[in-house]
Design a protein around this motif. Sequence first.
Motif, mmCIF file in Angstrom:
data_model
loop_
_atom_site.group_PDB
_atom_site.id
_atom_site.type_symbol
_atom_site.label_atom_id
_atom_site.label_comp_id
_atom_site.label_asym_id
_atom_site.label_seq_id
_atom_site.Cartn_x
_atom_site.Cartn_y
_atom_site.Cartn_z
ATOM 1 N N ALA A 25 0.841 -1.194 0.000
ATOM 2 C CA ALA A 25 0.000 0.000 0.000
ATOM 3 C C ALA A 25 0.883 1.254 0.000
ATOM 4 O O ALA A 25 1.952 1.265 0.609
ATOM 5 N N PRO A 26 0.439 2.313 -0.701
ATOM 6 C CA PRO A 26 1.224 3.550 -0.746
ATOM 7 C C PRO A 26 1.597 4.072 0.644
ATOM 8 O O PRO A 26 2.684 4.622 0.830
ATOM 9 N N ARG A 27 0.729 3.888 1.603
ATOM 10 C CA ARG A 27 0.996 4.352 2.969
ATOM 11 C C ARG A 27 2.294 3.749 3.501
ATOM 12 O O ARG A 27 3.100 4.424 4.122
ATOM 13 N N ALA A 34 10.062 7.934 4.208
ATOM 14 C CA ALA A 34 10.321 8.742 5.408
ATOM 15 C C ALA A 34 11.495 8.164 6.199
ATOM 16 O O ALA A 34 12.360 8.912 6.670
ATOM 17 N N GLY A 35 11.536 6.859 6.306
ATOM 18 C CA GLY A 35 12.636 6.221 7.033
ATOM 19 C C GLY A 35 13.975 6.471 6.376
ATOM 20 O O GLY A 35 14.971 6.784 7.048
ATOM 21 N N LEU A 38 14.948 10.164 6.939
ATOM 22 C CA LEU A 38 15.433 10.409 8.302
ATOM 23 C C LEU A 38 16.815 9.804 8.521
ATOM 24 O O LEU A 38 17.693 10.438 9.115
ATOM 25 N N LEU A 39 17.020 8.598 8.020
ATOM 26 C CA LEU A 39 18.319 7.946 8.174
ATOM 27 C C LEU A 39 19.411 8.735 7.464
ATOM 28 O O LEU A 39 20.493 8.966 8.016
ATOM 29 N N ARG A 40 19.128 9.175 6.262
ATOM 30 C CA ARG A 40 20.124 9.945 5.519
ATOM 31 C C ARG A 40 20.404 11.271 6.215
ATOM 32 O O ARG A 40 21.550 11.715 6.281
ATOM 33 N N CYS A 41 19.370 11.888 6.740
ATOM 34 C CA CYS A 41 19.537 13.154 7.458
ATOM 35 C C CYS A 41 20.419 12.957 8.699
ATOM 36 O O CYS A 41 21.294 13.777 8.990
ATOM 37 N N VAL A 42 20.204 11.862 9.413
ATOM 38 C CA VAL A 42 21.021 11.563 10.595
ATOM 39 C C VAL A 42 22.469 11.313 10.174
ATOM 40 O O VAL A 42 23.408 11.830 10.797
ATOM 41 N N LEU A 43 22.670 10.531 9.117
ATOM 42 C CA LEU A 43 24.028 10.232 8.657
ATOM 43 C C LEU A 43 24.762 11.487 8.204
ATOM 44 O O LEU A 43 25.971 11.606 8.386
ATOM 45 N N GLU A 44 24.037 12.415 7.605
ATOM 46 C CA GLU A 44 24.639 13.653 7.120
ATOM 47 C C GLU A 44 24.600 14.750 8.183
ATOM 48 O O GLU A 44 24.948 15.895 7.912
ATOM 49 N N ARG A 45 24.107 14.405 9.360
ATOM 50 C CA ARG A 45 23.990 15.338 10.491
ATOM 51 C C ARG A 45 23.075 16.518 10.179
ATOM 52 O O ARG A 45 23.262 17.622 10.679
ATOM 53 N N GLY A 46 22.103 16.286 9.310
ATOM 54 C CA GLY A 46 21.099 17.297 9.018
ATOM 55 C C GLY A 46 21.625 18.593 8.435
ATOM 56 O O GLY A 46 21.033 19.644 8.625
ATOM 57 N N ALA A 57 11.291 15.182 1.189
ATOM 58 C CA ALA A 57 10.907 13.767 1.155
ATOM 59 C C ALA A 57 9.900 13.455 2.261
ATOM 60 O O ALA A 57 8.937 12.712 2.042
ATOM 61 N N LEU A 58 10.115 14.030 3.446
ATOM 62 C CA LEU A 58 9.173 13.809 4.551
ATOM 63 C C LEU A 58 7.804 14.413 4.246
ATOM 64 O O LEU A 58 6.767 13.822 4.580
ATOM 65 N N ALA A 59 7.779 15.572 3.592
ATOM 66 C CA ALA A 59 6.499 16.177 3.205
ATOM 67 C C ALA A 59 5.760 15.287 2.204
ATOM 68 O O ALA A 59 4.555 15.041 2.349
ATOM 69 N N LEU A 60 6.484 14.790 1.197
ATOM 70 C CA LEU A 60 5.857 13.890 0.218
ATOM 71 C C LEU A 60 5.331 12.631 0.906
ATOM 72 O O LEU A 60 4.212 12.172 0.625
ATOM 73 N N ALA A 61 6.151 12.075 1.807
ATOM 74 C CA ALA A 61 5.736 10.872 2.531
ATOM 75 C C ALA A 61 4.511 11.140 3.390
ATOM 76 O O ALA A 61 3.600 10.306 3.461
#
Length: 181
Positions: A25-27, A34-35, A38-46, A57-61
């Motif tokens: 399902a798209p959900r 989203a995962g 978030l993981l990429r953001c954490v790895l790149e330190r935001g 990406a989070l908005a689209l998700a």
Amino acid sequence: MLKAVLVALAALYPLVLAFGQSWIAPRWMALGLAGVALLRCVLERGRGLSALWALGALALAAFAWAGNSVAPLKLYPILVNAVLLLVFGASLAHPPSVVERLARLQDPALPDAAIPYVRRVTEVWCVFFVLNGAISAATALWASDALWALYNGCIAYVAIGLLFGIEWCVRQRAMRRVSGV
């Protein structure tokens, strides 16, 4: 290793989405996006680009989750092109350009005569991101899922490769002219 997996997932995203929506399902696919964001953001330190990309990406998700719709997920390639356009365009306003920075990795003593050329190449990439993003938008809004996946998962990458290849050939000629060979 984890960064390489994330890059591979990003590259395969259109194909994963096209084939995955038959079973998932798209959900839940939105939750996966989203995962990864978030993981990429954490790895790149935001920082910078990764934070901007992650927010998009989070908005689209979130929209895909809320509506259990694949439509927002198909907008992801547009987000990628928009972020790259922003980065390349900003580097034109605040030099050195992205292409100059990349060129200096290969040749730290890049001659001053090459600066207008690398600036022009950065402008060409900006035009490419506009055109590629527009085609991605058209396929997301009006094309079949199969055509969307074909363009965004294959043709766009071929176009990137062609632009790299053409630019490499042009650069060889330009460098010969600059060096007088």
